[in-house]
Enzyme design. Sequence first.
Site, mmCIF file in Angstrom:
data_model
loop_
_atom_site.group_PDB
_atom_site.id
_atom_site.type_symbol
_atom_site.label_atom_id
_atom_site.label_comp_id
_atom_site.label_asym_id
_atom_site.label_seq_id
_atom_site.Cartn_x
_atom_site.Cartn_y
_atom_site.Cartn_z
ATOM 1 N N THR A 1 1.136 -1.339 -0.121
ATOM 2 C CA THR A 1 0.249 -0.311 -0.163
ATOM 3 C C THR A 1 1.059 1.357 -0.341
ATOM 4 O O THR A 1 0.357 2.426 0.529
ATOM 5 C CB THR A 1 -0.797 0.399 1.088
ATOM 6 N N HIS B 1 7.933 -1.088 6.697
ATOM 7 C CA HIS B 1 8.421 -0.459 7.931
ATOM 8 C C HIS B 1 8.998 -0.948 9.068
ATOM 9 O O HIS B 1 8.648 -1.760 8.612
ATOM 10 C CB HIS B 1 8.271 0.594 8.318
ATOM 11 N N HIS C 1 6.498 -3.836 9.516
ATOM 12 C CA HIS C 1 7.090 -5.646 8.713
ATOM 13 C C HIS C 1 7.841 -5.801 8.934
ATOM 14 O O HIS C 1 8.483 -7.733 8.583
ATOM 15 C CB HIS C 1 6.720 -4.658 7.164
ATOM 16 N N LYS D 1 -8.884 -1.273 11.634
ATOM 17 C CA LYS D 1 -8.859 0.382 11.256
ATOM 18 C C LYS D 1 -10.082 1.219 11.536
ATOM 19 O O LYS D 1 -10.968 0.220 11.820
ATOM 20 C CB LYS D 1 -8.714 0.285 9.897
ATOM 21 N N ARG E 1 -9.671 1.591 3.816
ATOM 22 C CA ARG E 1 -8.395 2.479 3.949
ATOM 23 C C ARG E 1 -8.498 2.508 1.917
ATOM 24 O O ARG E 1 -9.830 2.470 1.491
ATOM 25 C CB ARG E 1 -7.539 1.605 3.599
ATOM 26 N N GLN F 1 -7.995 -13.026 1.875
ATOM 27 C CA GLN F 1 -6.380 -13.583 2.414
ATOM 28 C C GLN F 1 -6.706 -15.361 2.538
ATOM 29 O O GLN F 1 -5.914 -15.441 2.671
ATOM 30 C CB GLN F 1 -6.449 -12.559 3.292
ATOM 31 N N ASP G 1 -2.489 -9.217 15.003
ATOM 32 C CA ASP G 1 -3.642 -8.792 14.631
ATOM 33 C C ASP G 1 -3.696 -9.585 13.561
ATOM 34 O O ASP G 1 -5.027 -8.691 12.940
ATOM 35 C CB ASP G 1 -2.750 -7.198 14.074
ATOM 36 N N LYS H 1 3.949 2.492 20.026
ATOM 37 C CA LYS H 1 4.143 1.509 18.696
ATOM 38 C C LYS H 1 5.624 1.332 18.319
ATOM 39 O O LYS H 1 5.352 2.169 18.065
ATOM 40 C CB LYS H 1 2.458 1.987 17.377
ATOM 41 N N LYS I 1 7.531 3.792 14.812
ATOM 42 C CA LYS I 1 6.730 5.254 14.687
ATOM 43 C C LYS I 1 8.381 6.233 15.643
ATOM 44 O O LYS I 1 8.845 5.956 16.380
ATOM 45 C CB LYS I 1 5.685 5.468 15.099
ATOM 46 N N THR I 2 7.673 7.400 14.814
ATOM 47 C CA THR I 2 9.138 8.854 15.591
ATOM 48 C C THR I 2 7.706 10.091 15.170
ATOM 49 O O THR I 2 6.736 9.648 14.863
ATOM 50 C CB THR I 2 9.922 8.683 14.989
#
Length: 420
Positions: A45, A50, A53, A87, A91, A181, A202, A237, A240-241
């Site tokens: 996507t 990141h 993953h 979510k 999306r 899936q 998740d 999380k 993340k920054t």
Amino acid sequence: MSAYKSEFLNILNERGFIHQCSDFEALDSKLCEGPQSAYIGFDPTGPSLHVGHLYTIMMLHWFQQCGHKPISLMGGGTALIPDPTLKDKTRPLLTPEDINANIESIKSVFSKFLDYNPDAPNSCIMENNYSWLSGLGYIEFLRDVGMHFTINRMLTFESVKMRLDRELPMTFIEFNYMILQGYDFVELHRRHGTILQMGGSDQWGNIINGVELGRKMERAELFALTAPLLTTASGAKMGKTEGGAVWLNADMTTPYDYYQYWRNVEDADVVRLLKVFTTLPMDEIKKLEALEGADINEAKKVLAFEATRLCHGEQAAREAADTAAKVFEQGGIGEDLPSITIDTARLQNGISALDLFVETGLSESKGEAKRLIKGGGARLNDQPIQNTDTIIDTSSLPTGLDYIKLSSGKKKHALIKIRT
């Protein structure tokens, strides 16, 4: 189970990757029978994966190191459909062209952690579920696959319950995502004899769908294995920054920024991250675990170097480490700090410090830059910037240098290089 017969499950257990499994004992026995095939799905996507993953990519890495065959599944088909997993909002839909461009952009990442050697029996395979999902006839799919799913069961999944409990809309196309899936697992079992799907916690419901669908359609014994939710010791999380996600592609997160992310993790997280995001032997990690107080910084340097080496190569890791040492330990300037280049003429006219904080990426907006200055966190050539209306011009250039250094706090720096 606290101990396993299979090397793979023992490694994952020791390194902290194991959360849930559909049948530990049966999977353990299957892995001892000989080389097996397992996969993890990645929806393309965006143009880069990141750190989140990477968590599961490392599971595939250890699977291959134990002699098994890993499969990285690109969701070229499922990416066309919004994933409802935990979510609040649907999306945005991507075009096939967007998805194909993203797949090409992220392909190179996998080769850094997995071996793609067609001559090796356990060579990694990259598949794209568009190759089989795009050819499915809708009526046939409903009869052959859809009949095995009940609405009653689908309504029990957390991703669906969360939307319904919050009275948030969930589209019919999202509802179909879990069916598609699940079908991926069946198709990979048919093509490669795949017995195991892994992923983050998740994804448990989606993976179990595939396990059950394989049993119903193929009478196959398939397995699900998930890793714990990846969070920091303070509950944030991981990956993340303030500036957003920590990307694996160098053009989206530079090797230096990638290094700094790991260098600045919380003390309480260092050992756990060494186990998950490096390939250091466990006896070396245990030695680092014994460090206390200020010495923990040495363990952080090892984490940053090893994580950067895996993702960007040894040369980039050494350069990032050298730059960090110059900036933070020697009070100097590292060559690979994030930088922008401006013309001398523009500098002579004077530029707002707020503008330069935004241009260098140290601030997301002028408002954020103002708050940084007011909070005392903005520095020009290591000196505090006192006023939000500060203008940077040729007088800001340190004697004998052709660059200006801007800093946001103690850990984020950028250079403004002057072009004559």
